[in-house]
Scaffold this active site. Structure first.
Site, PDB file in Angstrom:
ATOM      1  N   SER A  53       0.801  -1.232   0.000  1.00  0.00           N
ATOM      2  CA  SER A  53       0.000   0.000   0.000  1.00  0.00           C
ATOM      3  C   SER A  53       0.832   1.279   0.000  1.00  0.00           C
ATOM      4  O   SER A  53       0.330   2.345  -0.360  1.00  0.00           O
ATOM      5  CB  SER A  53      -0.952   0.020   1.203  1.00  0.00           C
ATOM      6  OG  SER A  53      -0.226   0.059   2.424  1.00  0.00           O
ATOM      7  N   ARG A  54       2.102   1.171   0.381  1.00  0.00           N
ATOM      8  CA  ARG A  54       2.936   2.379   0.487  1.00  0.00           C
ATOM      9  C   ARG A  54       4.335   2.142  -0.078  1.00  0.00           C
ATOM     10  O   ARG A  54       4.783   1.016  -0.242  1.00  0.00           O
ATOM     11  CB  ARG A  54       3.070   2.809   1.963  1.00  0.00           C
ATOM     12  CG  ARG A  54       1.779   3.168   2.659  1.00  0.00           C
ATOM     13  CD  ARG A  54       2.040   3.475   4.127  1.00  0.00           C
ATOM     14  NE  ARG A  54       0.818   3.771   4.860  1.00  0.00           N
ATOM     15  CZ  ARG A  54       0.274   4.976   4.934  1.00  0.00           C
ATOM     16  NH1 ARG A  54       0.873   6.006   4.339  1.00  0.00           N
ATOM     17  NH2 ARG A  54      -0.837   5.168   5.607  1.00  0.00           N
ATOM     18  N   ASN A  76       7.572  -7.878   0.261  1.00  0.00           N
ATOM     19  CA  ASN A  76       7.994  -6.503   0.535  1.00  0.00           C
ATOM     20  C   ASN A  76       7.649  -6.062   1.954  1.00  0.00           C
ATOM     21  O   ASN A  76       8.284  -5.160   2.480  1.00  0.00           O
ATOM     22  CB  ASN A  76       7.346  -5.540  -0.463  1.00  0.00           C
ATOM     23  CG  ASN A  76       7.679  -4.104  -0.165  1.00  0.00           C
ATOM     24  OD1 ASN A  76       8.793  -3.638  -0.408  1.00  0.00           O
ATOM     25  ND2 ASN A  76       6.714  -3.370   0.413  1.00  0.00           N
ATOM     26  N   TYR A  94      17.244  -4.717  12.199  1.00  0.00           N
ATOM     27  CA  TYR A  94      16.749  -4.629  10.823  1.00  0.00           C
ATOM     28  C   TYR A  94      17.771  -5.213   9.848  1.00  0.00           C
ATOM     29  O   TYR A  94      17.431  -6.009   8.962  1.00  0.00           O
ATOM     30  CB  TYR A  94      16.471  -3.159  10.494  1.00  0.00           C
ATOM     31  CG  TYR A  94      16.086  -2.893   9.060  1.00  0.00           C
ATOM     32  CD1 TYR A  94      14.784  -3.101   8.623  1.00  0.00           C
ATOM     33  CD2 TYR A  94      17.034  -2.417   8.142  1.00  0.00           C
ATOM     34  CE1 TYR A  94      14.426  -2.847   7.300  1.00  0.00           C
ATOM     35  CE2 TYR A  94      16.689  -2.165   6.826  1.00  0.00           C
ATOM     36  CZ  TYR A  94      15.380  -2.375   6.415  1.00  0.00           C
ATOM     37  OH  TYR A  94      15.039  -2.127   5.111  1.00  0.00           O
ATOM     38  N   ALA A 117      20.109  -7.374  10.411  1.00  0.00           N
ATOM     39  CA  ALA A 117      20.216  -8.820  10.586  1.00  0.00           C
ATOM     40  C   ALA A 117      19.126  -9.547   9.805  1.00  0.00           C
ATOM     41  O   ALA A 117      19.379 -10.600   9.199  1.00  0.00           O
ATOM     42  CB  ALA A 117      20.140  -9.181  12.063  1.00  0.00           C
ATOM     43  N   THR A 118      17.920  -8.993   9.793  1.00  0.00           N
ATOM     44  CA  THR A 118      16.833  -9.657   9.059  1.00  0.00           C
ATOM     45  C   THR A 118      17.060  -9.590   7.557  1.00  0.00           C
ATOM     46  O   THR A 118      16.784 -10.554   6.830  1.00  0.00           O
ATOM     47  CB  THR A 118      15.470  -9.039   9.391  1.00  0.00           C
ATOM     48  OG1 THR A 118      15.440  -7.647   9.022  1.00  0.00           O
ATOM     49  CG2 THR A 118      15.160  -9.160  10.878  1.00  0.00           C
ATOM     50  N   ILE A 144      16.139   5.107  -1.480  1.00  0.00           N
ATOM     51  CA  ILE A 144      15.020   5.277  -2.409  1.00  0.00           C
ATOM     52  C   ILE A 144      14.106   6.389  -1.916  1.00  0.00           C
ATOM     53  O   ILE A 144      13.743   6.430  -0.734  1.00  0.00           O
ATOM     54  CB  ILE A 144      14.204   3.980  -2.558  1.00  0.00           C
ATOM     55  CG1 ILE A 144      15.108   2.807  -2.993  1.00  0.00           C
ATOM     56  CG2 ILE A 144      13.049   4.175  -3.520  1.00  0.00           C
ATOM     57  CD1 ILE A 144      15.714   2.956  -4.368  1.00  0.00           C
TER      58      ILE A 144
END
Length: 243
Positions: free
Chosen positions: A16-17, A92, A155, A157-158, A188
């Site tokens: 959605s975003r 995503n 973040y 690590a994931t 981005i």
């Protein structure tokens, strides 16, 4: 050669975003039918539904939390009921926060891991029965996976975990004709404005002299979802302007 996704049935999580929205619209405009999910109702969902209707095709928006097994089961059932099968799954959906590692609560570590790594695990595993030979799985990772960044250890690590997951699944699912790859965006520009000092710093770091646009990422995802990439498997493609 022309990128064509006509008749392709694709699931995109977190659409959605931002980058996810760009991917959904890019795939739909290339001819694909798209199911996407979102976590929270709002104007972003309403406007996306309107844009998809104007684009044409058989598109569906589903509220689902990818870290919740029951929600994921409902999402996959919606795909099965609507399409019968899937040609591609694009992961995503994800979350991020900025916390010094020494102060990072275990609950926040779990939240980020459950969403960014647990979500792809759940969605991929449950979507497998719908993916046939020639299918494509695309994880939206991040350039930070290989360089690291302060305050985002959880973040990072994931996102690094997605690279390992991709390499393993590429070898495990390859014999079934299913390809698995990562798209790793750099900086981005999304709908959220970038502070001028940050923008100036990135412009100096990126040889192309600009931030990426969501369409830049969507184009690579579209390529990986298409038959043009039928021999690309187990790769991480950086979309970072050469930073």
């Amino acid at each position: 050669m022309e990128l064509k996704l006509t008749a392709k049935k694709i699931l995109v999580t977190g659409g959605s975003r931002g980058i996810g929205r760009g991917i959904v619209l890019g795939l739909a405009r290339a001819g694909a039918d798209v199911v996407t999910c979102y976590r929270t109702e709002g104007e972003a969902v309403t406007s996306l539904a309107r844009e998809l209707k104007e684009t044409g095709g058989d598109h569906h928006l589903v509220r689902a939390d990818v870290s919740d097994p029951a929600d994921v089961d409902d999402l996959i059932e919606r795909c099965r009921a609507s399409y019968g099968s899937l040609d591609a799954v694009v992961h995503n959906a994800g979350v991020i926060s900025h916390v010094p590692f020494a102060e990072l609560p275990f609950e926040e570590w779990q939240r980020v891991v459950n969403n960014n790594l647990g979500g792809p695990y759940l969605v991929t595993q449950r979507a497998l029965p719908l993916l046939s030979e020639g299918g494509s799985i695309v994880f939206v990772g991040s350039r930070v996976a290989t360089v690291g960044i302060p305050l985002r250890a959880h973040y990072t690590a994931t996102k690094a975990g997605l690279v390992g997951l991709t390499r393993s699944l590429a070898k495990e699912l390859g014999p079934r004709g299913i390809r698995v790859n990562v798209v790793a965006p750099g900086p981005i520009q999304t709908e959220e404005p970038t502070p001028p000092p940050v923008l100036e710093r990135y412009q100096k770091m990126i040889p192309l002299g600009r931030l990426g646009e969501v369409e830049d990422v969507a184009g690579v995802v579209g390529f990986l979802a298409s038959d043009l990439s039928r021999f690309v498997n187990g790769e991480t493609i950086n979309v970072d302007g050469g930073i």
